[in-house]
Design a protein around this motif. Structure first.
Motif, PDB file in Angstrom:
ATOM      1  N   VAL A   1       4.304   6.897   3.581  1.00 45.47           N
ATOM      2  CA  VAL A   1       5.229   5.823   3.206  1.00 45.47           C
ATOM      3  C   VAL A   1       6.501   5.889   4.043  1.00 45.47           C
ATOM      4  O   VAL A   1       7.003   4.868   4.524  1.00 45.47           O
ATOM      5  CB  VAL A   1       5.552   5.896   1.699  1.00 45.47           C
ATOM      6  CG1 VAL A   1       6.707   4.970   1.342  1.00 45.47           C
ATOM      7  CG2 VAL A   1       4.313   5.533   0.879  1.00 45.47           C
ATOM      8  N   GLU A   2       7.026   7.085   4.247  1.00 43.21           N
ATOM      9  CA  GLU A   2       8.250   7.208   5.045  1.00 43.21           C
ATOM     10  C   GLU A   2       7.994   6.801   6.496  1.00 43.21           C
ATOM     11  O   GLU A   2       8.839   6.169   7.135  1.00 43.21           O
ATOM     12  CB  GLU A   2       8.767   8.645   4.976  1.00 43.21           C
ATOM     13  CG  GLU A   2       9.196   9.064   3.582  1.00 43.21           C
ATOM     14  CD  GLU A   2      10.672   9.409   3.496  1.00 43.21           C
ATOM     15  OE1 GLU A   2      11.492   8.708   4.124  1.00 43.21           O
ATOM     16  OE2 GLU A   2      10.990  10.392   2.804  1.00 43.21           O
ATOM     17  N   CYS A   3       6.835   7.149   7.033  1.00 35.94           N
ATOM     18  CA  CYS A   3       6.499   6.733   8.393  1.00 35.94           C
ATOM     19  C   CYS A   3       6.411   5.213   8.488  1.00 35.94           C
ATOM     20  O   CYS A   3       6.883   4.601   9.459  1.00 35.94           O
ATOM     21  CB  CYS A   3       5.188   7.364   8.844  1.00 35.94           C
ATOM     22  SG  CYS A   3       5.289   9.147   9.148  1.00 35.94           S
ATOM     23  N   ALA A   4       5.808   4.589   7.473  1.00 35.65           N
ATOM     24  CA  ALA A   4       5.718   3.129   7.457  1.00 35.65           C
ATOM     25  C   ALA A   4       7.098   2.490   7.341  1.00 35.65           C
ATOM     26  O   ALA A   4       7.367   1.457   7.951  1.00 35.65           O
ATOM     27  CB  ALA A   4       4.815   2.675   6.305  1.00 35.65           C
ATOM     28  N   ARG A   5       7.985   3.089   6.561  1.00 33.50           N
ATOM     29  CA  ARG A   5       9.350   2.554   6.447  1.00 33.50           C
ATOM     30  C   ARG A   5      10.090   2.613   7.777  1.00 33.50           C
ATOM     31  O   ARG A   5      10.988   1.824   8.041  1.00 33.50           O
ATOM     32  CB  ARG A   5      10.145   3.349   5.394  1.00 33.50           C
ATOM     33  CG  ARG A   5       9.655   3.155   3.969  1.00 33.50           C
ATOM     34  CD  ARG A   5      10.399   4.049   2.989  1.00 33.50           C
ATOM     35  NE  ARG A   5      11.757   3.574   2.753  1.00 33.50           N
ATOM     36  CZ  ARG A   5      12.871   4.253   3.016  1.00 33.50           C
ATOM     37  NH1 ARG A   5      12.785   5.463   3.562  1.00 33.50           N
ATOM     38  NH2 ARG A   5      14.050   3.734   2.753  1.00 33.50           N
ATOM     39  N   LEU A   6       9.698   3.558   8.642  1.00 32.66           N
ATOM     40  CA  LEU A   6      10.320   3.687   9.957  1.00 32.66           C
ATOM     41  C   LEU A   6       9.604   2.861  11.021  1.00 32.66           C
ATOM     42  O   LEU A   6       9.933   2.942  12.204  1.00 32.66           O
ATOM     43  CB  LEU A   6      10.353   5.156  10.370  1.00 32.66           C
ATOM     44  CG  LEU A   6      11.314   6.020   9.540  1.00 32.66           C
ATOM     45  CD1 LEU A   6      11.040   7.502   9.752  1.00 32.66           C
ATOM     46  CD2 LEU A   6      12.767   5.692   9.864  1.00 32.66           C
ATOM     47  N   GLY A   7       8.607   2.039  10.600  1.00 30.19           N
ATOM     48  CA  GLY A   7       7.996   1.076  11.513  1.00 30.19           C
ATOM     49  C   GLY A   7       6.622   1.420  12.017  1.00 30.19           C
ATOM     50  O   GLY A   7       6.002   0.612  12.711  1.00 30.19           O
ATOM     51  N   ALA A   8       6.103   2.602  11.728  1.00 26.52           N
ATOM     52  CA  ALA A   8       4.797   3.006  12.243  1.00 26.52           C
ATOM     53  C   ALA A   8       3.675   2.481  11.356  1.00 26.52           C
ATOM     54  O   ALA A   8       3.868   2.203  10.170  1.00 26.52           O
ATOM     55  CB  ALA A   8       4.713   4.530  12.344  1.00 26.52           C
ATOM     56  N   ALA A   9       2.490   2.360  11.945  1.00 27.23           N
ATOM     57  CA  ALA A   9       1.281   2.138  11.155  1.00 27.23           C
ATOM     58  C   ALA A   9       0.875   3.477  10.561  1.00 27.23           C
ATOM     59  O   ALA A   9       0.889   4.498  11.250  1.00 27.23           O
ATOM     60  CB  ALA A   9       0.170   1.585  12.034  1.00 27.23           C
ATOM     61  N   ALA A  10       0.519   3.491   9.281  1.00 27.84           N
ATOM     62  CA  ALA A  10       0.269   4.753   8.584  1.00 27.84           C
ATOM     63  C   ALA A  10      -1.061   4.708   7.850  1.00 27.84           C
ATOM     64  O   ALA A  10      -1.382   3.728   7.172  1.00 27.84           O
ATOM     65  CB  ALA A  10       1.398   5.063   7.604  1.00 27.84           C
ATOM     66  N   VAL A  11      -1.824   5.798   7.992  1.00 29.46           N
ATOM     67  CA  VAL A  11      -3.075   5.993   7.251  1.00 29.46           C
ATOM     68  C   VAL A  11      -2.926   7.262   6.425  1.00 29.46           C
ATOM     69  O   VAL A  11      -2.551   8.313   6.952  1.00 29.46           O
ATOM     70  CB  VAL A  11      -4.273   6.137   8.207  1.00 29.46           C
ATOM     71  CG1 VAL A  11      -5.539   6.474   7.418  1.00 29.46           C
ATOM     72  CG2 VAL A  11      -4.487   4.859   9.004  1.00 29.46           C
ATOM     73  N   ALA A  12      -3.210   7.160   5.134  1.00 29.19           N
ATOM     74  CA  ALA A  12      -3.128   8.314   4.242  1.00 29.19           C
ATOM     75  C   ALA A  12      -4.535   8.667   3.773  1.00 29.19           C
ATOM     76  O   ALA A  12      -5.234   7.834   3.190  1.00 29.19           O
ATOM     77  CB  ALA A  12      -2.232   8.011   3.044  1.00 29.19           C
ATOM     78  N   VAL A  13      -4.964   9.896   4.050  1.00 25.05           N
ATOM     79  CA  VAL A  13      -6.293  10.359   3.661  1.00 25.05           C
ATOM     80  C   VAL A  13      -6.153  11.251   2.427  1.00 25.05           C
ATOM     81  O   VAL A  13      -5.409  12.236   2.442  1.00 25.05           O
ATOM     82  CB  VAL A  13      -6.955  11.138   4.817  1.00 25.05           C
ATOM     83  CG1 VAL A  13      -8.298  11.717   4.363  1.00 25.05           C
ATOM     84  CG2 VAL A  13      -7.148  10.239   6.030  1.00 25.05           C
ATOM     85  N   GLU A  14      -6.870  10.899   1.375  1.00 25.39           N
ATOM     86  CA  GLU A  14      -6.751  11.625   0.109  1.00 25.39           C
ATOM     87  C   GLU A  14      -8.127  11.689  -0.554  1.00 25.39           C
ATOM     88  O   GLU A  14      -8.848  10.682  -0.624  1.00 25.39           O
ATOM     89  CB  GLU A  14      -5.745  10.926  -0.808  1.00 25.39           C
ATOM     90  CG  GLU A  14      -5.678  11.436  -2.227  1.00 25.39           C
ATOM     91  CD  GLU A  14      -5.370  12.920  -2.329  1.00 25.39           C
ATOM     92  OE1 GLU A  14      -5.951  13.590  -3.212  1.00 25.39           O
ATOM     93  OE2 GLU A  14      -4.549  13.420  -1.527  1.00 25.39           O
ATOM     94  N   LYS A  15      -8.499  12.873  -1.054  1.00 29.19           N
ATOM     95  CA  LYS A  15      -9.854  13.051  -1.585  1.00 29.19           C
ATOM     96  C   LYS A  15      -9.999  12.693  -3.058  1.00 29.19           C
ATOM     97  O   LYS A  15     -11.121  12.602  -3.558  1.00 29.19           O
ATOM     98  CB  LYS A  15     -10.334  14.473  -1.347  1.00 29.19           C
ATOM     99  CG  LYS A  15      -9.522  15.540  -2.051  1.00 29.19           C
ATOM    100  CD  LYS A  15     -10.048  16.935  -1.672  1.00 29.19           C
ATOM    101  CE  LYS A  15      -9.252  18.035  -2.362  1.00 29.19           C
ATOM    102  NZ  LYS A  15      -9.748  19.381  -1.958  1.00 29.19           N
ATOM    103  N   THR A  16      -8.896  12.461  -3.782  1.00 26.56           N
ATOM    104  CA  THR A  16      -9.003  12.111  -5.197  1.00 26.56           C
ATOM    105  C   THR A  16      -8.783  10.623  -5.392  1.00 26.56           C
ATOM    106  O   THR A  16      -7.940   9.999  -4.721  1.00 26.56           O
ATOM    107  CB  THR A  16      -7.977  12.887  -6.046  1.00 26.56           C
ATOM    108  OG1 THR A  16      -6.658  12.462  -5.706  1.00 26.56           O
ATOM    109  CG2 THR A  16      -8.105  14.386  -5.802  1.00 26.56           C
ATOM    110  N   VAL A  17      -9.532  10.055  -6.321  1.00 24.19           N
ATOM    111  CA  VAL A  17      -9.424   8.618  -6.574  1.00 24.19           C
ATOM    112  C   VAL A  17      -8.052   8.264  -7.116  1.00 24.19           C
ATOM    113  O   VAL A  17      -7.432   7.277  -6.701  1.00 24.19           O
ATOM    114  CB  VAL A  17     -10.525   8.166  -7.557  1.00 24.19           C
ATOM    115  CG1 VAL A  17     -10.325   6.703  -7.947  1.00 24.19           C
ATOM    116  CG2 VAL A  17     -11.903   8.360  -6.942  1.00 24.19           C
TER     117      VAL A  17
END
Length: 419
Positions: free
Chosen positions: A274-290
């Motif tokens: 989220v912080e990377c996206a707020r700074l203008g980058a495209a962000a992908v978050a990988v998480e194993k729990t639903v």
């Protein structure tokens, strides 16, 4: 004086441009501009292709003819991702008389009835389209200037499976009364089409956010007033979140910016993404729990940014993702060395890893080095001010965290160091 006229989008040449061409000794432009203009007999003619030969021809003509009158015909506004930059660098701004026409971007947005002062504009002409794809991924209103190998199909292919909420608007032959088309498509529809020239511009829209509040600064939204937000700014489970002290240094080493793609692996709450996206980058978050995936989406929405949340375990799911510029790894368990290796092999710039256990420092550093990155790191120990009864303050120690990172050496850096 070199006179530069923007032809506008579909507009006839102005009387001033017609007079300038009629008196020119050298006329430079795309073939369609030269064929449409009434060039005087004896005037030189340069069809624009590669810029260097055209600039050389102009320079030679000016040097050999004291009465040289050079006219350059260009599309739209030649000062906006156009030939004015090259001319000014070669001959100096004072040698130019520029008369712009309407840029294709302005006309495309006008066809939709939308303002464009809040649009991010990116040129893919003669460039790797990945930057344009990342910008479209991260921002709700983007205009892409296309080029060979970086048209609607290539842009759409880069967006497939990455940003489900985008609409592509392909504006073809803007201003041409017979051939102009403005089409709304999904990325899947656009990727499956063959697109003839001339595609004027491609707009990428999150239509739910196409109308932003009134702004005083044009372009993308002004950057955040602060970063390394307090943990209370995010939904998280059982304090499973990267603490803001760690996040601050991690962001500094990741260097997220517009046009970048950043992975957040073992994302948990997605605070780094989220912080990377707020700074203008495209962000992908990988998480194993639903529930973690849903938490990431909620945190992104709460902060007004888009983060693609991927449900799955690294390194298995990483093969389906586009190569990142930078990666943050905040979880991994016994798979951590394999995850670091997979990320370090594909990261274009940097990988940052947060670990709590001392015995994981060595394997992480070895994995970074084996992938060609230069490993560094610190032990972060912080104590926050905490109140006690009686208007007294104590220091509350946070758990120490090792923050390790590897940076890919710049091309030629080693050669330069040895010279």
């Amino acid at each position: 004086m070199i006179r530069v006229f923007g032809t506008g989008t579909g507009a006839p040449p102005t009387p001033e441009a017609v007079r300038a061409v009629a008196g020119a000794t050298l006329v430079v432009g795309a073939r369609r501009h030269l064929d449409a203009g009434a060039l005087p007999a004896g005037a030189g003619r340069v069809v624009l292709g590669p810029l260097a030969p055209a600039l050389d021809r102009i320079g030679k003509h000016l040097a050999e003819d004291d009465g040289a009158r050079v006219v350059v015909l260009a599309s739209g506004d030649p000062g906006f991702f156009g030939i004015v930059r090259a001319l000014a660098e070669r001959f100096g701004p004072s040698a130019l008389d520029v008369r712009p026409g309407a840029p294709s971007i302005a006309v495309a947005f006008a066809r939709l009835g939308l303002p464009w002062d809040d649009a991010v504009v990116v040129s893919a002409h003669g460039r790797d389209p990945r930057t344009a794809v990342n910008v479209c991924f991260a921002h709700p209103k983007v205009a892409v200037l296309t080029g060979p190998g970086a048209g609607p199909a290539e842009l759409a292919a880069g967006l497939l499976y990455r940003s489900e909420e985008r609409t592509l608007v392909v504006a073809t032959a803007l201003g041409d009364p017979e051939h102009e088309r403005v089409e709304r498509l999904t990325p899947h529809e656009a990727a499956g089409r063959e697109w003839p020239d001339p595609v004027s511009v491609v707009l990428c829209l999150d239509e739910s956010r196409a109308l932003s509040p009134v702004r005083t600064v044009a372009g993308p939204a002004v950057g955040p007033a602060g970063w390394a937000l307090d943990e209370a700014e995010f939904e998280h489970r059982d304090s499973m979140i990267t603490k803001f002290e760690v996040r601050a240094l991690a962001l500094a080493r990741l260097g997220p910016r517009t046009g970048d793609l950043v992975w957040d692996i073992g994302a948990g709450s997605g605070s780094v993404a989220v912080e990377c996206a707020r700074l203008g980058a495209a962000a992908v978050a990988v998480e194993k729990t639903v529930d973690g995936v849903e938490r990431i989406r909620a945190n992104a929405a709460a902060h007004g940014v888009y983060v693609r949340a991927v449900h799955g375990a690294a390194p298995i799911v990483l093969s389906d993702l586009a190569d990142p510029d930078a990666v943050f790894i905040g979880g991994g368990g016994h798979e951590l060395p394999a995850i670091v290796t997979a990320c370090a092999r594909r990261a274009r710039r940097a990988v940052v890893v947060a670990v709590a256990a001392l015995d994981r420092v060595g394997p992480v550093r070895s994995a970074l080095a084996a992938a060609g990155l230069e490993p560094e790191g610190v032990l972060l120990q912080s104590s926050r001010l905490a109140p006690l009864p009686g208007d007294v303050t104590r220091l509350a120690a946070a758990n120490p965290v090792f923050l390790l990172w590897g940076v890919r050496p710049a091309a030629g850096a080693n050669e330069g160091a040895t010279q």
